[in-house]
Design an enzyme around this catalytic site. Structure first.
Site, PDB file in Angstrom:
ATOM      1  N   LYS A 104      25.651  35.832 -62.143  1.00 27.02           N
ATOM      2  CA  LYS A 104      26.346  37.212 -61.643  1.00 27.02           C
ATOM      3  C   LYS A 104      27.662  36.957 -61.142  1.00 27.02           C
ATOM      4  CE  LYS A 104      21.742  39.769 -61.765  1.00 27.02           C
ATOM      5  NZ  LYS A 104      20.932  40.401 -61.034  1.00 27.02           N
ATOM      6  N   GLN A 122      18.580  40.985 -54.732  1.00 32.98           N
ATOM      7  CA  GLN A 122      17.945  40.301 -55.964  1.00 32.98           C
ATOM      8  C   GLN A 122      16.422  40.283 -55.662  1.00 32.98           C
ATOM      9  OE1 GLN A 122      19.539  39.344 -58.665  1.00 32.98           O
ATOM     10  NE2 GLN A 122      17.869  38.493 -60.015  1.00 32.98           N
ATOM     11  N   ASP A 142      22.287  48.216 -58.744  1.00 30.36           N
ATOM     12  CA  ASP A 142      21.239  48.174 -59.607  1.00 30.36           C
ATOM     13  C   ASP A 142      20.477  49.513 -59.922  1.00 30.36           C
ATOM     14  OD1 ASP A 142      20.789  45.625 -60.396  1.00 30.36           O
ATOM     15  OD2 ASP A 142      19.777  45.026 -58.521  1.00 30.36           O
TER      16      ASP A 142
HETATM   17  N1  L34 Z   1      17.549  43.518 -57.964  1.00 33.65           N
HETATM   18  N2  L34 Z   1      16.560  41.837 -59.323  1.00 33.65           N
HETATM   19  C1  L34 Z   1      17.218  43.036 -59.210  1.00 33.65           C
HETATM   20  N3  L34 Z   1      18.191  43.165 -60.374  1.00 33.65           N
HETATM   21  C2  L34 Z   1      18.011  42.604 -61.581  1.00 33.65           C
HETATM   22  O1  L34 Z   1      18.685  42.788 -62.606  1.00 33.65           O
HETATM   23  C3  L34 Z   1      17.085  41.575 -61.602  1.00 33.65           C
HETATM   24  N4  L34 Z   1      17.014  40.713 -62.760  1.00 33.65           N
HETATM   25  C4  L34 Z   1      15.734  40.531 -63.130  1.00 33.65           C
HETATM   26  C5  L34 Z   1      15.083  39.790 -61.884  1.00 33.65           C
HETATM   27  N5  L34 Z   1      15.320  40.357 -60.590  1.00 33.65           N
HETATM   28  C6  L34 Z   1      16.352  41.183 -60.242  1.00 33.65           C
HETATM   29  C7  L34 Z   1      17.843  39.970 -63.336  1.00 33.65           C
HETATM   30  O2  L34 Z   1      19.143  39.955 -62.857  1.00 33.65           O
HETATM   31  C8  L34 Z   1      16.001  39.516 -64.308  1.00 33.65           C
HETATM   32  N6  L34 Z   1      17.516  39.245 -64.142  1.00 33.65           N
HETATM   33  C9  L34 Z   1      18.119  38.433 -65.254  1.00 33.65           C
HETATM   34  C10 L34 Z   1      19.398  38.155 -65.059  1.00 33.65           C
HETATM   35  C11 L34 Z   1      20.077  37.288 -65.830  1.00 33.65           C
HETATM   36  C12 L34 Z   1      19.405  36.669 -66.897  1.00 33.65           C
HETATM   37  C13 L34 Z   1      17.923  36.754 -66.814  1.00 33.65           C
HETATM   38  C14 L34 Z   1      17.378  37.622 -66.078  1.00 33.65           C
HETATM   39  C15 L34 Z   1      20.146  35.680 -67.811  1.00 33.65           C
HETATM   40  O3  L34 Z   1      21.161  35.365 -67.377  1.00 33.65           O
HETATM   41  N7  L34 Z   1      19.274  35.110 -68.682  1.00 33.65           N
HETATM   42  C16 L34 Z   1      19.982  34.106 -69.800  1.00 33.65           C
HETATM   43  C17 L34 Z   1      19.339  32.672 -69.249  1.00 33.65           C
HETATM   44  C18 L34 Z   1      19.527  32.126 -67.926  1.00 33.65           C
HETATM   45  C19 L34 Z   1      18.897  30.845 -67.606  1.00 33.65           C
HETATM   46  O4  L34 Z   1      19.339  29.901 -68.427  1.00 33.65           O
HETATM   47  O5  L34 Z   1      17.909  30.801 -67.279  1.00 33.65           O
HETATM   48  C20 L34 Z   1      19.872  34.403 -71.087  1.00 33.65           C
HETATM   49  O6  L34 Z   1      20.472  34.293 -71.885  1.00 33.65           O
HETATM   50  O7  L34 Z   1      18.654  35.355 -71.311  1.00 33.65           O
END
Ligand code: L34
Ligand code: NAD
Length: 301
Positions: free
Chosen positions: A51, A95, A118
């Site tokens: 982020k 988060q 959020d």
């Molecule tokens: N308050 N908590 C709050 N807001 C959110 O919007 C989240 N979330 C979820 C968990 N807790 C939270 C996220 O941000 C899940 N989440 C999230 C954010 C980013 C990614 C996955 C979940 C992400 O970047 N995924 C990448 C891979 C990341 C890696 O290498 O681990 C993808 O390509 O899916």
């Protein structure tokens, strides 16, 4: 066809970057996001890092506020009040998940809804349900944007949502069932909604049969291979929200990421499907940036 969340998110970041440089050219300050991270959950650390990096790429100022997991609820609430009253902060998030001793809903409710990028405060959730202008939570906003950019219509379609969380299942179901009068600032012109939505969860009976009647399936359960090929009809659209780490000693990190869908066997039957990684995750992150710019424009702190 693969729904390329990674590419669409990159396209949107380029658009956001232009909008932010336009603001700066007008002599305005940059938008600013703050992210509160409690504890050292490795997945949360990765997401928060993603982020902050995305903010930097588009010219949004970002501040990470990290606390040890022993932080008291009162200290956290005091920090939230400080951010609510800090005019240099346009939006902030806490988060999730939080440690057990902290009451999540008390913390989320303390956030000023105008800075709730959020979209998790009762105020924003209620406004979304009523079709009023609101900040919509990042993952549902990202899913809707992904469908819009691929011109996937939802009108009259049967959408099955698997999972009933406040962060994904409930809000995406609400958005897709609505009349499409709620158009988010900064969203694609094509508005989505007017679907017939079924929400399924861990107590749902005969999930397989329900899924087989779906035109669009959104899975947010956190269970690898929950959705298998025998559960989908030919031509289905599949949105895989799940992020699961499965052990894999052949990778440098010792694990790999999989979603909630048996991708290999479901993909051949699907007209569109999101991969994991590279699907919904990057859309979640870019939606947070869109929400931050929206808060910046709507508020004049
Ligand atoms: N308050 N908590 C709050 N807001 C959110 O919007 C989240 N979330 C979820 C968990 N807790 C939270 C996220 O941000 C899940 N989440 C999230 C954010 C980013 C990614 C996955 C979940 C992400 O970047 N995924 C990448 C891979 C990341 C890696 O290498 O681990 C993808 O390509 O899916
Ligand atoms: P959660 O983890 O709070 O709850 C899981 C939900 O799935 C519950 O409502 C439960 O009833 C349902 N469920 C679990 N097993 C089921 C089964 N066998 N059949 C039917 N329903 C079942 O939900 P969440 O916070 O939305 O997270 C779900 C998954 O999505 C997790 O893997 C999480 O990491 C991921 N996630 C990804 C993103 C992203 O941006 N890609 C964002 C948020 C969450």
């Amino acid at each position: 066809m693969i729904l390329d969340g990674k590419q669409i998110a990159a396209d949107i970041r380029a658009e956001l970057k232009e909008q932010v440089s336009e603001l700066l050219a007008q002599g305005k300050r940059a938008p600013k996001l703050a992210v509160i991270l409690v504890g050292h959950n490795p997945a949360s650390e990765t997401y928060v890092a993603n982020k902050i990096k995305a903010c930097q790429e588009v010219g949004i100022d970002a501040e990470k506020i990290a606390y040890d997991e022993t932080i008291t609820q009162q200290t956290l609430l005091t920090e939230i009040h400080r951010l609510n009253n800090d005019p240099s902060i346009d939006g902030f998030i806490v988060q999730l998940p939080l440690p057990e001793h902290i009451n999540e809903s008390a913390v989320l409710s303390a956030i000023d809804f105008r800075k709730d990028v959020d979209g998790l405060t009762p105020e924003n959730v209620g406004r979304t349900v009523q079709g009023l202008p609101s900040l919509v939570s990042a993952t549902p906003r990202g899913i809707r944007e992904l469908l819009a950019r691929y011109n996937i219509a939802t009108e009259g379609k049967h959408v099955v949502v698997i999972g009933r969380s406040n962060i994904v299942g409930k809000p995406i179901a609400m958005l897709l069932m609505q009349r499409p009068y709620l158009s988010l600032p900064g969203m694609s012109a094509s508005s989505l909604g007017d679907a017939t939505v079924t929400i399924c969860h861990s107590k749902t009976q005969d999930l397989d049969a329900i899924c087989r009647t779906a035109d669009i399936i959104i899975v947010a359960a956190g269970s690898p291979k929950l959705l298998t090929a025998n559960m989908v009809k030919e031509g289905v659209v599949v949105i895989d929200v799940g992020i699961n780490r499965v052990e894999d000693q052949t990778t440098p990190r010792g694990y790999r990421l999989v979603g909630d869908v048996d991708f290999e066997n479901v993909a051949p039957k699907a007209s569109y499907i999101t991969p994991v990684p590279g699907g919904v995750g990057p859309m979640t992150i870019v939606s947070l940036l869109q929400n931050t710019l929206q808060a910046y424009k709507e508020n004049n702190f």
